[in-house]
Design an enzyme around this catalytic site. Structure first.
Site, short mmCIF file in Angstrom:
data_model
loop_
_atom_site.label_atom_id
_atom_site.label_comp_id
_atom_site.label_asym_id
_atom_site.label_seq_id
_atom_site.Cartn_x
_atom_site.Cartn_y
_atom_site.Cartn_z
CG ASP A 7 -0.24 0.01 2.54
OD1 ASP A 7 1.05 0.35 2.28
OD2 ASP A 7 -1.04 0.22 3.51
CB CYS A 64 1.16 -2.05 4.55
SG CYS A 64 1.35 -3.30 6.07
CB THR A 66 2.74 -2.01 10.83
OG1 THR A 66 1.38 -2.60 10.22
CG2 THR A 66 2.60 -0.45 11.51
CG HIS A 97 11.81 -24.01 12.96
ND1 HIS A 97 11.98 -23.69 13.98
CD2 HIS A 97 12.89 -24.57 12.41
CE1 HIS A 97 13.13 -24.21 14.59
NE2 HIS A 97 13.91 -24.48 13.56
CG HIS A 133 9.95 -27.75 11.81
ND1 HIS A 133 9.70 -27.05 12.96
CD2 HIS A 133 11.33 -28.15 11.81
CE1 HIS A 133 10.51 -26.68 13.67
NE2 HIS A 133 11.61 -27.20 13.38
#
Ligand code: RB5
Length: 162
Positions: A7, A64, A66, A97, A133
């Site tokens: 964004d 974006c 954050t 993992h 995993h």
């Protein structure tokens, strides 16, 4: 092929990471946005995530402000294991993992230098392939397919009290 999307909050960092991908000679497809005008991150996360889920792109990088909004939106697409990351250790472990297939970064959280390190590590680290995993990843896939998650001998309703 690497899917890219941002964004406005991640637009500059996405452009900086394109330079890294060019240096590494890694091809990418940019699903927008293509300018710094305010926009809604899910509109751009969705097509990028769908192209990774379908196998048309191998991995995806999302940007974006954050990383959080892009991460939440991408993880709503079946088959996506997206991580939001601002350190190198998580970048490495999310591949080794969790076999993460998308990485979300915050353009207002990490600088270009750290973001370049994170992306390089994340792109270069293979999934470990360890059975434990693999089992845990298939449990994530089971969450997408069924209302209960079976872990070992337990059957846990998703809305059960802890
Ligand atoms: C936009 O202001 C901002 O909310 C967005 O880029 C992102 O950080 C959301 O998670």
């Amino acid at each position: 092929m690497i899917a890219l999307a941002s964004d406005h909050g991640g637009f500059e960092l996405k452009n900086a990471i394109k330079t890294l991908l060019d240096e590494l000679a890694l091809p990418y497809k940019d699903f927008g946005t293509d300018n710094a005008a305010p926009c809604d991150y899910a509109d751009y996360a969705a097509p990028a995530a769908r192209t990774v889920a379908s196998g048309d792109c191998d991995r995806g990088l999302l940007f974006c402000g954050t990383g959080a909004g892009m991460n939440c939106a991408a993880n709503k697409v079946r088959g996506i294991r997206c991580v939001v990351c601002s350190d190198c250790f998580t970048a490495e472990m999310s591949r080794a993992h969790n076999d993460a297939n998308m990485l979300a970064l915050g353009g207002r959280v990490v600088g270009v230098g750290l973001a370049r390190q994170i992306v390089k590590i994340w792109l270069e680290t293979p999934f470990s392939g360890d059975e434990r995993h693999k089992r845990r990843i298939s449990q994530i896939a089971a969450l997408e397919a069924a209302p209960t998650l079976r872990v070992g001998l337990r059957s846990l309703p998703l809305n059960a009290e802890p």
